[in-house]
Design an enzyme around this catalytic site. Structure first.
Site, PDB file in Angstrom:
ATOM      1  N   SER A   1     -11.558   9.355  -0.028  1.00 37.06           N
ATOM      2  CA  SER A   1     -11.739   8.264   0.912  1.00 37.06           C
ATOM      3  C   SER A   1     -13.005   8.454   1.746  1.00 37.06           C
ATOM      4  CB  SER A   1     -10.533   8.151   1.846  1.00 37.06           C
ATOM      5  OG  SER A   1      -9.375   7.813   1.122  1.00 37.06           O
TER       6      SER A   1
ATOM      7  N   SER B   1      -6.440  -1.993   1.671  1.00 35.43           N
ATOM      8  CA  SER B   1      -6.778  -1.373   0.383  1.00 35.43           C
ATOM      9  C   SER B   1      -7.252  -2.407  -0.637  1.00 35.43           C
ATOM     10  CB  SER B   1      -5.584  -0.582  -0.180  1.00 35.43           C
ATOM     11  OG  SER B   1      -5.277   0.515   0.642  1.00 35.43           O
TER      12      SER B   1
ATOM     13  N   GLU C   1       0.814  -1.218   0.000  1.00 39.49           N
ATOM     14  CA  GLU C   1       0.000   0.000   0.000  1.00 39.49           C
ATOM     15  C   GLU C   1       0.848   1.269   0.000  1.00 39.49           C
ATOM     16  OE1 GLU C   1      -3.745  -0.436   2.517  1.00 39.49           O
ATOM     17  OE2 GLU C   1      -2.448  -1.989   3.354  1.00 39.49           O
TER      18      GLU C   1
END
Length: 383
Positions: free
Chosen positions: A351, A215, A27
């Site tokens: 997000s 993720s 990530e």
């Protein structure tokens, strides 16, 4: 040199925030994007900021304070290596609790003092950053930091032990199976049989995922035995320990938790609707194709209250601090099940965590400030 004895006291200077990002996990790039968003939002009239990137091979690098270079461009994700001011120099954090002086070193050069750091904002995702390892280093150095401590970070990263903790507190989780590294390496046939028995009990499709990644990296939705080996190989590419989960039919709900002075509070929940072009809400859908959720989620007042209750309960069960995003399923029979928590959730402009708090009345800059202030109030060590 302690901060109390520094020639420049806390009263005469702004608190200094080191934003640490990148890291050795898969990530890495998303962490860089997150750092860019935090660097854009942090109040420079209130805080001094020191960006520190960790390269994919683990080198701590002094980076340019240029958040515009930290965004995803097209389908290209940024990296610390592109932002590092030197390919050889490195940043060294103190391990002496009596000093918060950060030093920059280069081969053949005299080490350069970068000044004291009052708080670290670690926006790393995944292993070697979100899993308690960095938190342990900061505890040793006596440096306050944003987010959960060593134990909660480790529990939040390892989906097996996360589910075990929730179960011990009476919180609902879905059916799952763990294949540990030694089991797979020593007896693949026995591991496959366990998966077959699990599929026989809960049905296909199954989700095969790394136990300690985020993720949506390395996750595969498997419809039958034909795709199982490929899915296991993909998950093990990220983590030798894998998790197999049954499909929970229903709605994906998320809820943010933020620690205020009077304790943790839950945001309005959000819903992740099915993405027609993707099998599930995977990395591509989240970050490249920018699939968006519904904020707030179209829930009844009773469902909203239950999602918020479970979000805070999960936060407390894992002894979290600062912030958490709790991911839930609202099943077809109307019951909530906790899927997982994220102790350093995605913090990019798109997000869900910042969007949920925006809808709850806390803007992105206010959110960043709240987290830094909570870290400054909290001591390191046993608490």
């Amino acid at each position: 040199m302690s901060s109390e004895n520094s020639p420049q006291s806390h009263e005469s200077r702004k608190p200094r925030v080191a934003v640490v990002f990148g890291g050795r996990s898969s990530e890495h790039g998303i962490s860089v994007v997150t750092a860019g968003a935090v660097l854009r939002a942090i109040d420079r009239t209130k805080y001094d900021v020191l960006p520190i990137g960790i390269t994919a091979d683990g080198r701590w690098a002094l980076t340019a304070d240029e958040p515009e270079r930290m965004a995803i461009t097209g389908r290209r994700v940024p990296s610390v290596e592109e932002l590092a001011e030197s390919t050889e120099g490195g940043v060294v954090l103190p391990v002496d609790p009596g000093s918060r002086e950060v030093v920059y070193t280069e081969p053949g050069a005299v080490p350069k003092a970068l000044g004291e750091v009052d708080v670290v904002f670690p926006v790393l995702h995944g292993p070697y950053g979100e899993d308690g390892t960095l938190q342990g280093l900061l505890e040793l150095s006596g440096t306050p930091y944003v987010g959960s401590g060593v134990l909660a970070s480790a529990v939040g990263q390892d989906k097996e032990y996360m589910k075990r903790v929730f179960t011990s507190f009476g919180l609902p989780v879905g059916p799952y199976l763990v294949i540990r590294p030694r089991e797979w390496e020593h007896d693949e046939s026995a591991a496959r049989k366990r998966i077959a028995d699990f599929a026989g009990e809960h049905g296909w499709p199954l989700f095969v995922k790394p136990a300690r990644a985020g993720s949506s990296m390395g996750i595969t939705k498997v419809a039958s035995f034909e795709g199982l080996d490929e899915a296991i190989a993909e998950a093990r590419r990220h983590d030798p320990k894998i998790l197999v989960e049954s499909l929970l039919r229903g709605r994906e709900i998320e809820c943010g938790v933020l620690e205020f002075e009077d304790g943790p509070r839950a945001s309005v929940p959000a819903e992740i609707p099915p993405v027609q072009t993707h099998e599930f809400y995977d990395f591509q859908a989240k970050y490249i194709d920018s699939a968006t959720g519904l904020v707030p989620a179209p829930l009844t007042p009773e469902q909203t209250a239950e999602a918020q209750r479970l979000a805070v309960a999960a936060f407390e069960a894992a002894s979290c601090e600062g912030l958490v995003r709790t991911d839930l399923f609202l099943t077809e029979d109307g019951e909530f099940v906790i899927n997982e928590i994220n102790t350093m959730p995605g913090f990019t402009p798109i997000s869900m965590y910042p969007r949920m708090w925006q809808e709850s009345g806390v803007s992105y800059p206010e959110l960043v400030d709240c987290l830094v202030q909570a870290a400054l109030r909290r001591s390191t060590g046993l608490r």
